[in-house]
Design an enzyme around this catalytic site. Structure first.
Site, PDB file in Angstrom:
ATOM      1  N   SER A  19       0.824  -1.212   0.000  1.00  0.00           N
ATOM      2  CA  SER A  19       0.000   0.000   0.000  1.00  0.00           C
ATOM      3  C   SER A  19       0.855   1.258   0.000  1.00  0.00           C
ATOM      4  CB  SER A  19      -0.913   0.018   1.225  1.00  0.00           C
ATOM      5  OG  SER A  19      -1.664  -1.160   1.294  1.00  0.00           O
TER       6      SER A  19
HETATM    7  N1  SAH Z   1      -1.216  -4.746   3.952  1.00  0.00           N
HETATM    8  C1  SAH Z   1      -0.497  -5.073   2.759  1.00  0.00           C
HETATM    9  C2  SAH Z   1      -1.293  -4.687   1.526  1.00  0.00           C
HETATM   10  C3  SAH Z   1      -1.251  -5.781   0.541  1.00  0.00           C
HETATM   11  S1  SAH Z   1      -2.415  -5.699  -0.776  1.00  0.00           S
HETATM   12  C4  SAH Z   1       0.897  -4.466   2.770  1.00  0.00           C
HETATM   13  O1  SAH Z   1       1.187  -3.697   3.684  1.00  0.00           O
HETATM   14  O2  SAH Z   1       1.714  -4.806   1.906  1.00  0.00           O
HETATM   15  C5  SAH Z   1      -3.748  -6.687  -0.161  1.00  0.00           C
HETATM   16  C6  SAH Z   1      -3.443  -8.094   0.216  1.00  0.00           C
HETATM   17  O3  SAH Z   1      -4.675  -8.689   0.602  1.00  0.00           O
HETATM   18  C7  SAH Z   1      -2.881  -8.973  -0.909  1.00  0.00           C
HETATM   19  O4  SAH Z   1      -1.701  -9.565  -0.498  1.00  0.00           O
HETATM   20  C8  SAH Z   1      -3.977  -9.999  -1.131  1.00  0.00           C
HETATM   21  O5  SAH Z   1      -3.502 -11.285  -1.492  1.00  0.00           O
HETATM   22  C9  SAH Z   1      -4.644 -10.041   0.219  1.00  0.00           C
HETATM   23  N2  SAH Z   1      -6.011 -10.565   0.216  1.00  0.00           N
HETATM   24  C10 SAH Z   1      -7.001 -10.380  -0.693  1.00  0.00           C
HETATM   25  N3  SAH Z   1      -8.112 -11.039  -0.347  1.00  0.00           N
HETATM   26  C11 SAH Z   1      -7.821 -11.684   0.830  1.00  0.00           C
HETATM   27  C12 SAH Z   1      -8.561 -12.531   1.708  1.00  0.00           C
HETATM   28  N4  SAH Z   1      -9.824 -12.894   1.459  1.00  0.00           N
HETATM   29  N5  SAH Z   1      -7.942 -12.992   2.819  1.00  0.00           N
HETATM   30  C13 SAH Z   1      -6.657 -12.651   3.098  1.00  0.00           C
HETATM   31  N6  SAH Z   1      -5.910 -11.861   2.313  1.00  0.00           N
HETATM   32  C14 SAH Z   1      -6.488 -11.371   1.194  1.00  0.00           C
END
Ligand code: SAH
Length: 225
Positions: free
Chosen positions: A75
């Protein structure tokens, strides 16, 4: 609550990952409305360049989302700081994150001294994030699962942060929110989302408000190795 982090030589960075470059990101966040000094200090301390591929490390202190593989992104720092600042308003101790991704948001929360539980559906991303937590000496509990289910055994949580977007709030997650707790999540379509804050008061009553527009990758069902 003072941010703390064990810093090893590679976490110190150099050139475009140096402390001076990181301080510039912090000043930019401050100029863009992030006012909580604890959050700014955590952003200053956590080496974001270790949460992206080496080829992207020189861009790690730009205020932008960056690809982390599997079609996912780390993010934007401003969004991480904003959501963290919101959650700190309820003075949480135990936090659940849905969507570990690179592990950066979880690392910021852990550096603030919070007990962090995080769930990720893509096993490969979770393995990389766990390596980073170990490398930085951060105590983060993590699980490979569909985060829409939360992490019931360890709940309830004082704060829940969802870092992937859904068309509506995942109702079940609110059930794992402690009295006095706050859930922050991006809600909306693939292209237009807003941060939604859901609070449970001491009596158990839920209230909801909508904040600024954001952009997140989608919250998806099912597990990927
Ligand atoms: N908080 C993260 C943001 C990553 S983007 C950071 O600081 O890097 C969002 C993430 O959510 C992705 O890795 C994606 O695989 C995950 N995601 C999407 N749907 C999900 C679900 N149902 N359960 C767990 N993770 C999920």
């Amino acid at each position: 609550m003072t941010p703390r982090m064990r810093l090893q030589p590679e976490a110190m960075g150099s050139g475009l990952t140096s402390q001076r470059v990181r301080d510039r990101l912090v000043e930019r966040l401050r100029a863009n409305g992030i006012a909580d000094e604890r959050v700014l200090e955590a952003v200053r301390l956590v080496p974001r360049h270790l949460f992206v591929d080496e080829a992207l490390a020189t861009r790690a202190y730009e205020d932008t989302a960056l690809p982390i593989g599997h079609g996912q992104t780390i993010s934007q720092p401003w969004v991480v700081a904003r959501m963290t600042e919101l959650l700190l308003q309820v003075d949480p101790r135990k936090v659940l994150e849905v969507g570990t991704g690179s592990g950066y948001q979880a690392a910021i929360l852990a550096a603030l001294g919070l007990e962090v539980h995080t769930v990720e559906r893509i096993g490969d991303l979770l393995r990389s994030a766990r390596k980073r937590f170990r490398q930085l000496g951060l105590n983060v509990r993590s699980k490979h699962d569909d985060g829409r289910l939360g992490w019931e055994e360890n709940g309830p949580y004082d704060a829940i942060i969802v870092t992937a977007a859904a068309p509506a709030l995942v109702q079940g997650l609110a059930g794992q929110l402690a009295p006095g707790g706050m859930l922050v999540a991006p809600v909306g379509s693939a292209s237009a989302q807003n941060l939604i804050v859901l609070e449970r008061d001491r009596g158990g009553t839920l209230s909801q408000r909508e904040l600024e527009a954001v952009v997140f990758v989608p919250l998806l069902p099912g597990l990927v190795d």
